[in-house]
Scaffold this motif. Structure first.
Motif, PDB file in Angstrom:
ATOM      1  N   GLU A 164       0.811  -1.223   0.000  1.00 52.35           N
ATOM      2  CA  GLU A 164       0.000   0.000   0.000  1.00 52.35           C
ATOM      3  C   GLU A 164       0.841   1.268   0.000  1.00 52.35           C
ATOM      4  N   HIS A 165       2.159   1.150   0.183  1.00 49.94           N
ATOM      5  CA  HIS A 165       3.028   2.327   0.233  1.00 49.94           C
ATOM      6  C   HIS A 165       3.243   2.893  -1.170  1.00 49.94           C
ATOM      7  N   ALA A 166       3.315   4.216  -1.272  1.00 51.00           N
ATOM      8  CA  ALA A 166       3.466   4.888  -2.571  1.00 51.00           C
ATOM      9  C   ALA A 166       4.798   4.559  -3.257  1.00 51.00           C
ATOM     10  N   ASN A 167       5.840   4.260  -2.484  1.00 48.99           N
ATOM     11  CA  ASN A 167       7.142   3.933  -3.062  1.00 48.99           C
ATOM     12  C   ASN A 167       7.350   2.439  -3.296  1.00 48.99           C
ATOM     13  N   ALA A 168       6.340   1.629  -3.031  1.00 44.94           N
ATOM     14  CA  ALA A 168       6.476   0.178  -3.217  1.00 44.94           C
ATOM     15  C   ALA A 168       6.620  -0.144  -4.698  1.00 44.94           C
ATOM     16  N   LYS A 169       7.491  -1.093  -4.983  1.00 46.83           N
ATOM     17  CA  LYS A 169       7.718  -1.528  -6.360  1.00 46.83           C
ATOM     18  C   LYS A 169       6.699  -2.616  -6.704  1.00 46.83           C
ATOM     19  N   ILE A 170       6.766  -3.115  -7.939  1.00 47.27           N
ATOM     20  CA  ILE A 170       5.905  -4.221  -8.358  1.00 47.27           C
ATOM     21  C   ILE A 170       6.227  -5.408  -7.467  1.00 47.27           C
ATOM     22  N   GLY A 171       5.230  -6.052  -6.944  1.00 44.91           N
ATOM     23  CA  GLY A 171       5.425  -7.150  -6.004  1.00 44.91           C
ATOM     24  C   GLY A 171       5.146  -6.705  -4.573  1.00 44.91           C
ATOM     25  N   GLY A 172       5.012  -5.385  -4.362  1.00 40.05           N
ATOM     26  CA  GLY A 172       4.624  -4.870  -3.055  1.00 40.05           C
ATOM     27  C   GLY A 172       5.764  -4.612  -2.083  1.00 40.05           C
ATOM     28  N   TYR A 173       7.013  -4.773  -2.516  1.00 41.67           N
ATOM     29  CA  TYR A 173       8.143  -4.573  -1.615  1.00 41.67           C
ATOM     30  C   TYR A 173       8.740  -3.169  -1.763  1.00 41.67           C
ATOM     31  N   ILE A 174       9.266  -2.649  -0.665  1.00 37.21           N
ATOM     32  CA  ILE A 174       9.948  -1.365  -0.641  1.00 37.21           C
ATOM     33  C   ILE A 174      11.250  -1.552   0.139  1.00 37.21           C
ATOM     34  N   HIS A 175      12.314  -0.863  -0.278  1.00 37.85           N
ATOM     35  CA  HIS A 175      13.567  -0.935   0.472  1.00 37.85           C
ATOM     36  C   HIS A 175      13.345  -0.318   1.849  1.00 37.85           C
ATOM     37  N   GLU A 176      13.829  -1.007   2.863  1.00 35.45           N
ATOM     38  CA  GLU A 176      13.574  -0.567   4.235  1.00 35.45           C
ATOM     39  C   GLU A 176      14.167   0.817   4.502  1.00 35.45           C
ATOM     40  N   HIS A 177      15.343   1.128   3.955  1.00 36.77           N
ATOM     41  CA  HIS A 177      15.943   2.438   4.215  1.00 36.77           C
ATOM     42  C   HIS A 177      15.093   3.557   3.608  1.00 36.77           C
ATOM     43  N   ARG A 178      14.460   3.290   2.468  1.00 37.81           N
ATOM     44  CA  ARG A 178      13.572   4.290   1.860  1.00 37.81           C
ATOM     45  C   ARG A 178      12.280   4.428   2.676  1.00 37.81           C
ATOM     46  N   LEU A 179      11.795   3.311   3.209  1.00 39.33           N
ATOM     47  CA  LEU A 179      10.589   3.334   4.046  1.00 39.33           C
ATOM     48  C   LEU A 179      10.842   4.123   5.328  1.00 39.33           C
ATOM     49  N   VAL A 180      11.983   3.878   5.977  1.00 43.90           N
ATOM     50  CA  VAL A 180      12.316   4.582   7.223  1.00 43.90           C
ATOM     51  C   VAL A 180      12.400   6.089   6.970  1.00 43.90           C
ATOM     52  N   MET A 181      13.072   6.469   5.888  1.00 40.83           N
ATOM     53  CA  MET A 181      13.216   7.900   5.576  1.00 40.83           C
ATOM     54  C   MET A 181      11.865   8.505   5.196  1.00 40.83           C
ATOM     55  N   SER A 182      11.075   7.785   4.433  1.00 40.04           N
ATOM     56  CA  SER A 182       9.759   8.264   4.024  1.00 40.04           C
ATOM     57  C   SER A 182       8.859   8.511   5.236  1.00 40.04           C
ATOM     58  N   GLU A 183       8.865   7.570   6.189  1.00 40.92           N
ATOM     59  CA  GLU A 183       8.052   7.732   7.394  1.00 40.92           C
ATOM     60  C   GLU A 183       8.574   8.881   8.255  1.00 40.92           C
ATOM     61  N   HIS A 184       9.891   9.073   8.285  1.00 39.67           N
ATOM     62  CA  HIS A 184      10.479  10.173   9.052  1.00 39.67           C
ATOM     63  C   HIS A 184      10.053  11.524   8.461  1.00 39.67           C
ATOM     64  N   LEU A 185      10.063  11.622   7.132  1.00 38.64           N
ATOM     65  CA  LEU A 185       9.682  12.872   6.469  1.00 38.64           C
ATOM     66  C   LEU A 185       8.166  13.057   6.407  1.00 38.64           C
ATOM     67  N   GLY A 186       7.420  11.981   6.538  1.00 35.26           N
ATOM     68  CA  GLY A 186       5.958  12.054   6.490  1.00 35.26           C
ATOM     69  C   GLY A 186       5.418  12.167   5.073  1.00 35.26           C
ATOM     70  N   ARG A 187       6.212  11.736   4.078  1.00 40.91           N
ATOM     71  CA  ARG A 187       5.778  11.797   2.682  1.00 40.91           C
ATOM     72  C   ARG A 187       6.540  10.740   1.885  1.00 40.91           C
TER      73      ARG A 187
END
Length: 171
Positions: free
Chosen positions: A101-124
């Motif tokens: 469900e994340h906007a940065n998720a690639k095909i297959g539904g996975y997102i790199h954890e470092h990008r997820l952590v930064m995205s959640e920190h920035l709130g976007r």
């Protein structure tokens, strides 16, 4: 009535002619002119040996396309026997998190954890030109204090190797 092997073989071949194809065990049992499977087991041991003795190749059971699709669907994602909470490592050593469900998720539904952590920190969600740099060079160390948001041109930097303490630059 006692059935001989020859009688049973004749009955099988007769049933095959009547229905126009090789009979299944169910068709044999449902037919009124054939006996139960007890004489077959007593003379041949099992249904497969009986069918082979009649000169036929035993039929393979068929799985419908829908049943096959349902089986595949039932063992994917969280329902998979190999499910480890949606956390895997890719060939490069980066940790991937299953978050379709994340906007940065690639095909297959996975997102790199470092990008997820930064995205959640920035709130976007992160933009495509934004990169997340690991300050200590360890790709699986995704603590916020180890991550730095950079652009492509700035994504060069000095890193200290955690094993040999040697300083080198990365791109």
């Amino acid at each position: 009535m006692i059935f001989t092997k020859e009688m049973l073989i004749c009955l099988y071949k007769d049933l095959a002619i009547r229905i126009g194809k090789q009979p299944t065990k169910r068709q044999w049992l449902d037919d009124t002119k054939t006996p139960s499977d007890m004489p077959i087991r007593m003379n041949f041991g099992n249904w497969t040996n009986f069918v082979k003795s009649c000169g036929f190749e035993p039929l393979k059971s068929e799985i419908s396309i829908q049943a096959r699709l349902n089986s595949i669907k039932a063992h994917k994602g969280k329902r998979s026997m190999a499910w480890k909470g949606g956390r895997i490592k890719d060939r490069s050593g980066y940790v991937l998190i299953w978050k379709p469900e994340h906007a940065n998720a690639k095909i297959g539904g996975y997102i790199h954890e470092h990008r997820l952590v930064m995205s959640e920190h920035l709130g976007r969600p992160l933009e495509s030109y934004e990169y997340v740099h690991h300050r200590n060079g360890i790709k699986s160390d995704n603590r916020l204090e180890n991550l730095e948001l950079v652009t492509q041109k700035v994504h060069l930097g000095g890193v200290v190797c955690p094993y040999c303490s040697k300083r080198f630059s990365i791109r």
